[in-house]
Each structure stands twice: as C-alpha cells, then as structure tokens.
Design an enzyme around this catalytic site. Structure first.
Site, mmCIF file in Angstrom:
data_model
loop_
_atom_site.group_PDB
_atom_site.id
_atom_site.type_symbol
_atom_site.label_atom_id
_atom_site.label_comp_id
_atom_site.label_asym_id
_atom_site.label_seq_id
_atom_site.Cartn_x
_atom_site.Cartn_y
_atom_site.Cartn_z
ATOM 1 C CG PHE A 179 -6.501 17.068 -24.774
ATOM 2 C CD1 PHE A 179 -6.661 16.685 -26.094
ATOM 3 C CD2 PHE A 179 -6.973 16.232 -23.783
ATOM 4 C CE1 PHE A 179 -7.280 15.488 -26.411
ATOM 5 C CE2 PHE A 179 -7.586 15.029 -24.092
ATOM 6 C CZ PHE A 179 -7.740 14.662 -25.409
ATOM 7 C CE1 TYR A 207 -4.207 1.810 0.643
ATOM 8 C CE2 TYR A 207 -2.628 3.387 1.546
ATOM 9 C CZ TYR A 207 -3.898 3.092 1.061
ATOM 10 O OH TYR A 207 -4.838 4.085 0.998
ATOM 11 C CE LYS A 217 -3.676 10.420 -24.902
ATOM 12 N NZ LYS A 217 -4.135 11.466 -23.988
ATOM 13 C CB ALA A 249 -0.162 13.224 -23.778
ATOM 14 C CG HIS A 294 -16.836 14.549 -28.171
ATOM 15 N ND1 HIS A 294 -16.751 15.631 -27.325
ATOM 16 C CD2 HIS A 294 -15.714 13.821 -27.949
ATOM 17 C CE1 HIS A 294 -15.628 15.565 -26.629
ATOM 18 N NE2 HIS A 294 -14.981 14.480 -26.985
HETATM 19 C C1 PLP Z 1 -5.040 12.344 -23.590
HETATM 20 C C2 PLP Z 1 -4.608 13.679 -23.227
HETATM 21 C C3 PLP Z 1 -4.920 14.218 -21.978
HETATM 22 C C4 PLP Z 1 -5.823 13.504 -20.981
HETATM 23 O O1 PLP Z 1 -5.312 12.298 -20.593
HETATM 24 P P1 PLP Z 1 -6.231 11.017 -20.232
HETATM 25 O O2 PLP Z 1 -5.205 9.988 -19.883
HETATM 26 O O3 PLP Z 1 -7.046 10.695 -21.423
HETATM 27 O O4 PLP Z 1 -7.079 11.388 -19.067
HETATM 28 C C5 PLP Z 1 -4.433 15.472 -21.682
HETATM 29 N N1 PLP Z 1 -3.702 16.164 -22.568
HETATM 30 C C6 PLP Z 1 -3.389 15.676 -23.771
HETATM 31 C C7 PLP Z 1 -2.565 16.486 -24.716
HETATM 32 C C8 PLP Z 1 -3.842 14.431 -24.150
HETATM 33 O O5 PLP Z 1 -3.570 13.973 -25.375
#
Ligand code: PLP
Length: 454
Positions: free
Chosen positions: A127, A75, A261, A220, A444
C-alpha cells in the site's frame, strides 16, 4: 433469514443522521478552482457523496458508541487495553499486541525496526504508506502480484494473490538475509481491493517458513478478504467467517492493522507479533512516538470501540450486505458502459480512466480529470490512483470509488449510477490537467493542478 428473499438489505436501521452537502454547479466550479483541482483540498461539507476513502469513515454502531462511555482512561494498564488485547489475540492468535494511532504508525515502527539500506521487502503489493515507510529506511519495496492482476478487464476470483514463483526466485537471487519480511496485503488495496485466496496464503507461508523469513499480514480489510474466501474458494462455503479469518492469521507471524477500515472505527490501529525481539524494540519506538504500550496514541475509549468493531465486522449479515453493495455499484456502472476493474473489490469499485477517457494522454492525468469531472457534475468526491499518485511510472489510471462502511444507502448508489450514465455520454468533452506544484513523496495529497486549455 430464510433463503427465499432475493433482495439483500442494509442490515441496520439508522439512529443518528447527518445532512449531505448540497451545492450548485457554480459553487463547485469555484471550490474546485480554489482547491487546485485536488479534491483533498475540498471542505467535506461541500461534498454530496464522499467516496474519497473507506478509511475512518465508518458509521459506528450504537453498541460502539456505548463502548466510548466504558473507556478506562488510566495511563497504564487500563481495563480497556486488556479488553482490546484479548479481542486481538482471540482473532489473530499472535502473542504481543501493541495499539497505535493508525496503520502507518504500525508500519513506521515495524519498518524502522527491520528495514535499512540493502534490505528488500516483498509483497503481493505494498500500500502507498507501506511503501513510503519501507523506502524511508533506505530499503526497497518490491511488488510481486499474481499474473493477470493488472488485466483490469478480465475478472478472476483472487487477483490479490502473490506470484509465489516470483517470490521464491527473488528470495534466492537476493539471499534470504536481505529480506526482512514478506508482506501479504489483505485485501490488495492498490490493485483494486482484490482478495487473496487461502491457498495462496498457505503457499506463501510455506515459502516464508522454508527460508525462515517472517510473513507479516497487512490486514486493514481482513474480514472482507475472509468473506471473499467463503464465497469463492472451494471448501469454505459452510465455514463460519470468523473461523476463516483465524485460519488466515494462522499462516502469518504477525500483522499490521489500520483499524480505520475493518475495525469499524474512526481512528486506531495495531501491531500484533509473535517475534519477541522485534516486539521488544518496537515497544521502545512506540513509547518514543505514540505513547505507553497500553494505549499507544489512543484514548481508552478508542480501544473499547476497536475491540467491539473487530467482533461486529465478522457478522455474516453485515459482510453479505457489504460485498453485495459494492458489487451492486459495479453492476450498475458496467450496465452504464463504464469500464471498471473486474471484478469489483471488497471496499471500492475502480473505474479505468484510460479506457473511459482515451482521448486524454497519460501526461494530462486522465484519472484525476475524471475525479474532477465527477465533483463538478454532482458533488461526488472520489480519488485518483494513477500518475498523480505514483508519478510517470504509474502502471494504471484508476478512479477509486471507495464506499464507507454502513454510511450510504442503495438510493445513494442508484444516484451515482445515474451520474455515471450521464458522464458516459459526455466523456469525449472532458479535458486533461496540468501539474502546477507538488511535493516529492505522497504528492497526490498536496498537488495543485489546472485544466488544459480547451
Ligand atoms: C489504510 C491502509 C494502511 C495505512 O493505514 P492508515 O490507518 O491510513 O495509516 C496500510 N495498509 C493498507 C492496506 C491500508 O489500506
């Protein structure tokens, strides 16, 4: 590898495979109708090639799968946390590392600590979840992309840059006290996955320092951005990409990361900061919503896989293949006569639906109409970035073809190009859509639509 070979190959071999979802045209017509012409509502096993997103869809390496067995599920103070913390510190140089379950959790925590009515966040482009998290605190999110970023037909190497003059003008007008942070999104997802240059990052950081405003990087896709700098910016061609990435981080005071990503994992994220006071408050919010600060809503094994992914993503063979595979799709579409955002981005090719389907008016969602037609024609799932996502004030009608990392091969992409060549010939017959129901924010994801009568 020796330089004599022209063909850039996938730098991996495949150990585990998953079947694709083959369907008939008739099945797809029913599925799409039931989904309310919203591809988010389509079951994934009814999709042949899934380009909805590159988020959380990466194939992990054998080494990452092995990491899962090494996960320490204690933990507090798990071994996996210290390994993860070291990987993030080595990469970013930031002092404090807080794991979170995904990028938007980092946003919610940081905006919660720094936002509020009367505050204005300035970015090359927020974003969509970043914007939503800024606005939910009552603050305003202002995008200041470089001139030309919205000229989709005109290629330029660094369309993800921030307009530095507009940045400074806005800070002067607002007063630095109203700007909690400047955000650089790397690469710039909302405007075509375009990179920002090191020069721009340096200039933005100078402005930030001058006005004593923290510069926070939304990273990301930091590795894709770093490799674009290596390929396109003078002075970086012979620098190792890991060093370029570290230089990028050196201009910021902290970062938010969606590890789904460029950390090559299926879930995860982190917040890394130098600011002691922000971190103290962020930790409190983290414990309330995510979990103890050494796991932050994740399992120990997830932290292991992220730490490993952050290293693998900076492999130059991988990045060469990654950017080339996107560019290859872009070249094929261009040859087939499909208008795309130029140049192709780091994680996706964006089709300009306004030019591809000029007979469909804005109010009838041309980009969403193309998304639906792609699914009907070949079971390919893509995503709309246009008036369904942003509402009537949308500045674009794009269809994003996001490419999951290490998942599809060149023949999948050749198939996509063939599908688009067919669509180009039938574009005039594609019908627009009408909105039936939607929610006020991030609509969306849940909207339902119906085709316009023939
Ligand atoms: C995907 C993304 C996020 C959000 O991240 P999640 O893991 O989907 O919550 C924030 N900023 C950018 C540039 C992203 O591509």
């Amino acid at each position: 590898m020796e330089r004599r070979w022209k063909t850039i190959i996938e730098p991996f071999k495949i150990k585990a495979v998953e079947p694709l979802g083959f369907t008939t045209r008739e099945e797809r017509e029913n599925i799409l109708r039931e989904a309310g012409y919203n591809v988010f509502a389509i079951p994934a096993d009814k999709v042949l090639i899934d380009l909805l997103t590159d988020s959380g869809t990466s194939a992990m390496s054998a080494e990452q799968w092995a990491c899962l067995m090494r996960g320490d599920e204690s933990y507090a103070g798990a071994r996996s946390f210290y390994r993860f913390e070291k990987a993030v510190r080595d990469l970013t140089g930031y002092r404090h590392v807080l794991p979170v379950h995904q990028g938007r959790a980092a946003e919610r925590i940081l905006m919660g600590v720094t936002g509020g009515p009367d505050k204005v966040f300035l970015s090359n482009s927020h974003f969509d979840t970043t914007r939503a998290n800024v606005e939910s605190t009552g603050a305003q999110a202002l995008d200041l992309p470089v001139a030309g970023a919205l000229d989709f037909a005109v290629p330029a190497p660094f369309k993800g840059d921030m307009d530095v003059r507009a940045l400074e003008a806005n800070i002067r007008e607002l007063g630095a006290g109203r700007v909690p942070m400047i955000i650089m999104t790397l690469t710039n997802n909302s405007l075509g996955g375009q990179p920002a240059s090191m020069k721009n990052l340096r200039e933005v950081s100078e402005v930030a320092r001058h006005y004593k405003i923290p510069l926070i990087l939304d990273v990301a896709r930091f590795a894709e951005n770093a490799f674009f700098i290596k390929l396109r910016e003078a002075g970086y061609a012979s620098r190792p990409v890991a060093e370029i990435a570290r230089e990028m981080f050196s201009y910021g005071d902290g970062c938010m990361m969606s590890a789904k990503k460029d950390a090559l994992v299926n879930i995860g994220g982190f917040l890394a900061l130098n600011h002691d006071d922000w971190v103290r408050r962020a930790r409190e919010v983290l414990i309330l919503g995510e979990g103890f600060p050494t796991y932050g809503g994740l399992a120990g094994r997830d932290l292991e896989a992220m730490a490993r992914g952050l290293e693998e993503v900076l492999d130059e063979q991988y990045l060469t293949y990654r950017l080339r595979s996107i560019e290859y799709l872009g070249e094929g579409l261009r040859k087939a006569g499909v208008p795309i955002v130029e140049p192709p981005g780091g994680h996706a090719v964006y089709v300009d639906a306004r030019r591809f389907l000029p007979h469909i008016p804005r109010e009838q969602f041309p980009a969403q109409a193309l998304v639906c037609e792609l699914y009907l024609t070949a079971g390919v799932r893509s995503v709309e970035i246009g008036s369904l996502m942003f509402g009537p004030e949308a500045r674009m009608e794009l269809v994003r073809l996001a490419i999951p990392r290490r998942v599809y091969t060149q023949s999948h992409v050749d198939f996509l190009i063939e599908v688009f060549a067919d669509l180009t010939r039938r574009a005039g017959g594609v019908r627009g859509l009408r909105l039936l129901e939607s929610t006020p924010s991030l609509r969306h994801f849940t909207a339902r639509l119906t085709p316009q009568p023939a």
